[in-house]
Design an enzyme around this catalytic site. Structure first.
Site, PDB file in Angstrom:
ATOM      1  N   LYS A   1      -9.138   2.877  -2.855  1.00  0.00           N
ATOM      2  CA  LYS A   1      -9.573   2.456  -1.525  1.00  0.00           C
ATOM      3  C   LYS A   1     -10.922   3.095  -1.203  1.00  0.00           C
ATOM      4  O   LYS A   1     -11.085   4.313  -1.258  1.00  0.00           O
ATOM      5  CB  LYS A   1      -8.522   2.881  -0.504  1.00  0.00           C
ATOM      6  CG  LYS A   1      -8.670   2.256   0.871  1.00  0.00           C
ATOM      7  CD  LYS A   1      -7.461   2.634   1.734  1.00  0.00           C
ATOM      8  CE  LYS A   1      -7.458   1.922   3.063  1.00  0.00           C
ATOM      9  NZ  LYS A   1      -6.265   2.249   3.878  1.00  0.00           N
TER      10      LYS A   1
ATOM     11  N   GLU B   1       0.832  -1.201   0.000  1.00  0.00           N
ATOM     12  CA  GLU B   1       0.000   0.000   0.000  1.00  0.00           C
ATOM     13  C   GLU B   1       0.870   1.255   0.000  1.00  0.00           C
ATOM     14  O   GLU B   1       1.896   1.321   0.687  1.00  0.00           O
ATOM     15  CB  GLU B   1      -0.878  -0.007   1.257  1.00  0.00           C
ATOM     16  CG  GLU B   1      -1.733   1.232   1.450  1.00  0.00           C
ATOM     17  CD  GLU B   1      -2.501   1.217   2.764  1.00  0.00           C
ATOM     18  OE1 GLU B   1      -3.490   1.967   2.863  1.00  0.00           O
ATOM     19  OE2 GLU B   1      -2.126   0.454   3.686  1.00  0.00           O
TER      20      GLU B   1
ATOM     21  N   CYS C   1      -5.414  -2.725   2.656  1.00  0.00           N
ATOM     22  CA  CYS C   1      -5.310  -2.612   4.107  1.00  0.00           C
ATOM     23  C   CYS C   1      -6.659  -2.930   4.773  1.00  0.00           C
ATOM     24  O   CYS C   1      -7.213  -3.998   4.559  1.00  0.00           O
ATOM     25  CB  CYS C   1      -4.760  -1.236   4.481  1.00  0.00           C
ATOM     26  SG  CYS C   1      -3.867  -1.230   6.062  1.00  0.00           S
TER      27      CYS C   1
END
Length: 306
Positions: free
Chosen positions: A131, A44, A165
């Site tokens: 995300k 990430e 994540c």
């Protein structure tokens, strides 16, 4: 071929900026080729950085000028998609004959997004995932993605999807990705905790898929010559923990801690049919008469000109 090798590349964003970090990544070309990996997942925010401990001058109800300056520097270190950095990664994918999934900080106008980019050897930049929900104070600096960037990419190794994540903790997102047919679940992250290993094993077991988790590794504040409030100066900011998990929750390779390197494992996507014999979470083990999920995959623009 159903059997193939896959890898997580555990590296960290360098404090000297995106060019140095990109050069670091490109320097792994020979090792990627030697490994024989047909898929390589990277952490990430690798290009653009994850400024752990930074508060960007924000207090509830007001923001300080130095925080705006910090954001300006962070914005300058982000990348355009497409742009020169994505061209370089596409070339790496082609030369290494490997699919790449790379975590970046993407500029979209004056907003930044934490994204995962997909590259294929023959076609370059194929897709991106933004995300959906930045975690905690990440929302100060990153915008939210929408349902239009939930791709599944058909690679030579299998069907690739990504969650970044703590998105991996979103049950409905996982269900949507399972329904899209993901076979190789890619999880770019900066979560270095032991419980993260549990999450990756759970997702592999729940989705009956292969999971590749790639985490950044960062030195301690004392080694970096910085101060991070309420963080032990000698403790690494991010210790890594990249690993590869099989469809029964078994760890195939890793976790790797406190060093850069490739984590490599051989997988066989034909095993997924056998693994789903007794548990197909969006098939025979689903209960559509009780539970349904609606996923809006339209792009949501704040302004539309018709």
């Amino acid at each position: 071929m159903a059997k193939t090798k896959v890898a997580a590349l555990q590296v960290g964003a360098l404090p000297t900026g995106k060019k140095a970090t990109l050069d670091l990544v490109l320097g792994f070309e020979e090792k990627i080729i030697e490994s024989g990996a047909s898929v390589v997942v990277m952490p990430e925010a690798l290009l653009g950085g994850y400024p752990k401990g930074e508060i960007f001058g924000t207090r509830l109800g007001y923001r300080l000028p130095e925080g705006r300056e910090a954001y300006g520097r962070y914005y300058a270190n982000a990348i355009d998609v497409p742009g020169p950095e994505t061209d370089a990664l596409a070339d790496l994918s082609r030369r290494a004959k490997a699919s790449l999934v790379v975590g970046v900080i993407e500029r979209g106008g004056n907003t930044l997004y934490c994204s995962a980019l997909f590259f294929e050897p023959e076609s370059g930049l194929m897709a991106k995932h933004r995300k959906l929900m930045p975690t905690g104070t990440e929302r100060l600096i990153w915008g939210q993605g929408d349902g239009s960037t939930l791709p599944i990419v058909d690679s030579a190794a299998g069907r690739l999807g990504a969650a970044i994540c703590w998105e991996n903790h979103m049950p409905l997102l996982r269900t949507a990705m399972y329904a899209k047919g993901v076979q190789i679940w890619c999880a770019p992250t900066v979560d270095e905790r032991d419980v993260w290993q549990c999450s990756m094993r759970h997702i592999a077991h729940e989705g009956r898929s292969f999971v590749i988790s790639a985490c950044q590794v960062q030195q301690s504040p004392s080694q970096l010559g910085i101060e991070v409030p309420n963080w032990e100066p000698s403790r690494p900011l991010i210790r890594g923990g990249s690993l590869i998990v099989g469809p029964y929750g078994d760890v195939l390779a890793g976790p790797l801690f406190n060093e850069v390197g490739l984590v490599v494992a051989e997988i066989d996507t034909e095993e997924l049919v056998r693994a789903r014999y007794d548990f197909d979470v969006v098939g025979h083990y689903a209960r559509p008469d009780v539970f349904t999920l609606s996923v809006d995959t339209r792009q949501k623009r704040p302004v539309e000109f018709n």
